[in-house]
Design a protein around this motif. Structure first.
Motif, PDB file in Angstrom:
ATOM      1  N   LEU A 156       8.349 -21.068 -32.850  1.00 28.84           N
ATOM      2  CA  LEU A 156       8.691 -21.522 -34.198  1.00 28.84           C
ATOM      3  C   LEU A 156       8.940 -20.375 -35.162  1.00 28.84           C
ATOM      4  CD1 LEU A 156       6.067 -24.400 -34.420  1.00 28.84           C
ATOM      5  CD2 LEU A 156       8.487 -24.575 -33.817  1.00 28.84           C
ATOM      6  N   ASP A 157       8.128 -19.342 -35.065  1.00 27.05           N
ATOM      7  CA  ASP A 157       8.292 -18.148 -35.899  1.00 27.05           C
ATOM      8  C   ASP A 157       7.529 -17.012 -35.226  1.00 27.05           C
ATOM      9  OD1 ASP A 157       5.582 -18.615 -36.505  1.00 27.05           O
ATOM     10  OD2 ASP A 157       6.059 -19.652 -38.371  1.00 27.05           O
ATOM     11  N   GLY A 158       7.175 -15.987 -35.989  1.00 26.91           N
ATOM     12  CA  GLY A 158       6.549 -14.827 -35.386  1.00 26.91           C
ATOM     13  C   GLY A 158       5.096 -14.981 -35.016  1.00 26.91           C
ATOM     14  N   ASP A 159       4.454 -16.102 -35.355  1.00 23.86           N
ATOM     15  CA  ASP A 159       3.046 -16.266 -35.002  1.00 23.86           C
ATOM     16  C   ASP A 159       2.675 -17.696 -34.616  1.00 23.86           C
ATOM     17  OD1 ASP A 159       2.949 -17.563 -37.504  1.00 23.86           O
ATOM     18  OD2 ASP A 159       2.291 -15.731 -38.504  1.00 23.86           O
ATOM     19  N   SER A 160       3.666 -18.522 -34.291  1.00 27.39           N
ATOM     20  CA  SER A 160       3.341 -19.882 -33.861  1.00 27.39           C
ATOM     21  C   SER A 160       4.347 -20.377 -32.830  1.00 27.39           C
ATOM     22  CB  SER A 160       3.279 -20.845 -35.054  1.00 27.39           C
ATOM     23  OG  SER A 160       4.500 -20.867 -35.756  1.00 27.39           O
ATOM     24  N   VAL A 161       3.844 -21.183 -31.897  1.00 29.29           N
ATOM     25  CA  VAL A 161       4.668 -21.728 -30.816  1.00 29.29           C
ATOM     26  C   VAL A 161       4.342 -23.197 -30.624  1.00 29.29           C
ATOM     27  CG1 VAL A 161       4.750 -19.487 -29.623  1.00 29.29           C
ATOM     28  CG2 VAL A 161       2.992 -21.162 -28.998  1.00 29.29           C
ATOM     29  N   ARG A 162       5.243 -23.911 -29.982  1.00 26.15           N
ATOM     30  CA  ARG A 162       4.997 -25.305 -29.621  1.00 26.15           C
ATOM     31  C   ARG A 162       5.038 -25.413 -28.104  1.00 26.15           C
ATOM     32  NH1 ARG A 162       8.336 -28.815 -33.064  1.00 26.15           N
ATOM     33  NH2 ARG A 162       6.646 -28.334 -34.503  1.00 26.15           N
ATOM     34  N   LEU A 163       4.069 -26.147 -27.555  1.00 31.92           N
ATOM     35  CA  LEU A 163       3.967 -26.318 -26.118  1.00 31.92           C
ATOM     36  C   LEU A 163       4.703 -27.578 -25.676  1.00 31.92           C
ATOM     37  CD1 LEU A 163       0.201 -25.406 -25.572  1.00 31.92           C
ATOM     38  CD2 LEU A 163       2.199 -23.890 -25.703  1.00 31.92           C
ATOM     39  N   ALA A 164       4.932 -27.661 -24.366  1.00 33.39           N
ATOM     40  CA  ALA A 164       5.640 -28.815 -23.811  1.00 33.39           C
ATOM     41  C   ALA A 164       4.859 -30.105 -24.027  1.00 33.39           C
ATOM     42  CB  ALA A 164       5.921 -28.591 -22.330  1.00 33.39           C
ATOM     43  N   ASP A 165       3.539 -30.028 -24.149  1.00 31.44           N
ATOM     44  CA  ASP A 165       2.733 -31.231 -24.388  1.00 31.44           C
ATOM     45  C   ASP A 165       2.624 -31.573 -25.879  1.00 31.44           C
ATOM     46  OD1 ASP A 165       0.995 -29.355 -25.384  1.00 31.44           O
ATOM     47  OD2 ASP A 165      -0.467 -29.523 -23.764  1.00 31.44           O
ATOM     48  N   ARG A 166       3.451 -30.898 -26.714  1.00 29.79           N
ATOM     49  CA  ARG A 166       3.604 -31.157 -28.142  1.00 29.79           C
ATOM     50  C   ARG A 166       2.500 -30.552 -28.994  1.00 29.79           C
ATOM     51  NH1 ARG A 166       5.561 -37.252 -29.248  1.00 29.79           N
ATOM     52  NH2 ARG A 166       6.190 -36.228 -31.190  1.00 29.79           N
ATOM     53  N   ARG A 167       1.599 -29.805 -28.412  1.00 32.57           N
ATOM     54  CA  ARG A 167       0.630 -29.080 -29.222  1.00 32.57           C
ATOM     55  C   ARG A 167       1.333 -27.907 -29.917  1.00 32.57           C
ATOM     56  NH1 ARG A 167      -4.078 -27.492 -25.198  1.00 32.57           N
ATOM     57  NH2 ARG A 167      -2.283 -27.427 -23.786  1.00 32.57           N
ATOM     58  N   THR A 168       0.992 -27.680 -31.189  1.00 29.27           N
ATOM     59  CA  THR A 168       1.515 -26.536 -31.918  1.00 29.27           C
ATOM     60  C   THR A 168       0.395 -25.518 -32.070  1.00 29.27           C
ATOM     61  OG1 THR A 168       3.077 -27.926 -33.125  1.00 29.27           O
ATOM     62  CG2 THR A 168       2.615 -25.760 -34.047  1.00 29.27           C
ATOM     63  N   ILE A 169       0.693 -24.258 -31.738  1.00 24.95           N
ATOM     64  CA  ILE A 169      -0.317 -23.207 -31.687  1.00 24.95           C
ATOM     65  C   ILE A 169      -0.032 -22.166 -32.754  1.00 24.95           C
ATOM     66  CG2 ILE A 169      -1.444 -21.487 -30.236  1.00 24.95           C
ATOM     67  CD1 ILE A 169      -1.625 -24.427 -29.220  1.00 24.95           C
ATOM     68  N   ARG A 170      -1.063 -21.832 -33.522  1.00 23.35           N
ATOM     69  CA  ARG A 170      -1.007 -20.696 -34.450  1.00 23.35           C
ATOM     70  C   ARG A 170      -1.823 -19.573 -33.827  1.00 23.35           C
ATOM     71  NH1 ARG A 170      -0.327 -19.002 -39.894  1.00 23.35           N
ATOM     72  NH2 ARG A 170      -0.792 -16.774 -39.810  1.00 23.35           N
TER      73      ARG A 170
END
Length: 288
Positions: free
Chosen positions: A75-89
């Motif tokens: 998503l940006d330089g410090d967050s991602v989204r996983l295939a199971d729809r969890r968003t990680i900071r």
């Protein structure tokens, strides 16, 4: 309790020690003992970008594992989204902000503040969308994380399943080769360290050592940030929160005297492990 001046001196002394040379094992992974003690010199001809990335098992204290996943979107330089729809900071770091494409009033406050309204245009009278301001090196941080993590299977490591106000799970992300994504970005000068009381001090110390090294070598955004006029101005930190403020920011003046820590320069504040309460006070923007 130590006086604020003594606490500041101790912080800066610890940071100076952490800036000492690092030990790099034969396969190139940073060890926590080297980060803390600076016992040996890394090969000077080996560029930081060519070094193996810090592995959690070597660099950071053990953390509980959360269910694994696969990175679907960066998503940006410090967050991602996983295939199971969890968003990680990513834990204990902050990367420069990407500009948004439009002023969504339902967006989190930290995103809405990322918009620049043209002079003379009332914020509430928006005949056209204001221009989005992207902070310098935001695109580089996003691209680096995307290059390293996209479509990768990952292990999530965190003391708890805590989420931030935007509903993102706060954790470090470990790739199958042992790479810590938080350490990856900090070591390349594409993110700075932010204190998180949920994480062990040893974890913060290791990341801070990587940050201090990146600052010393002017990697990533440090070559720009530390040359700003704002970098030579004084800043006020709170020992309670680990955040620092411009000397003109009223929030800094409201810090209880016993909790105030004074920094002569921006470098002093970052080297002591403090993070900006608002990077927009000084961070250059790139208008798209």
């Amino acid at each position: 309790m130590r006086p604020p001046f003594l606490r500041a001196c101790l912080c800066l002394t610890a940071s100076a020690l952490l800036l000492g040379p690092l030990t790099v094992r034969a396969e190139g992974a940073f060890s926590v003992s080297a980060l803390r003690q600076g016992l040996a010199q890394a090969a000077p001809e080996q560029a930081a970008s060519d070094m193996e990335l810090p592995a959690l098992g070597e660099l950071l204290p053990p953390l509980p594992e959360l269910p694994r996943g696969r990175v679907l979107l960066v998503l940006d330089g410090d967050s991602v989204r996983l295939a199971d729809r969890r968003t990680i900071r990513l834990a204990c770091i902050d990367a420069p902000d990407l500009g948004l494409s439009g002023p969504d009033r339902r967006a989190p406050e930290e995103h809405r503040k990322n918009f620049h309204v043209e002079p003379g245009t009332a914020e509430d009278d928006e005949p056209r969308p204001p221009r989005a301001v992207e902070q310098t090196h935001a695109a580089q941080a996003h691209d680096a994380l995307r290059h390293r993590a996209l479509r990768q299977a990952v292990t999530l490591l965190a003391p708890s399943s805590r989420k931030d106000p935007q509903g993102r799970l706060v954790c470090d992300v470990e790739l199958d080769d042992g790479t810590s994504l938080s350490a990856y970005l900090v070591s390349r000068g594409l993110a700075y360290v932010v204190r998180d009381p949920d994480y062990p001090q040893e974890y913060a110390d290791a990341l801070l050592a990587l940050q201090n090294r990146a600052m010393a070598e002017r990697l990533g955004f440090w070559g720009t940030i530390l040359d700003l006029e704002a970098a030579r101005q004084p800043w006020i930190g709170s020992s309670e929160t680990g955040l620092f403020y411009s000397s003109r920011d009223v929030r800094g003046q409201q810090i209880k005297p016993r909790l105030r820590v004074y920094f002569g320069t921006l470098l002093d504040a970052f080297a002591a492990g403090f993070a900006p309460a608002s990077s927009r006070d000084f961070w250059p923007g790139v208008v798209r």
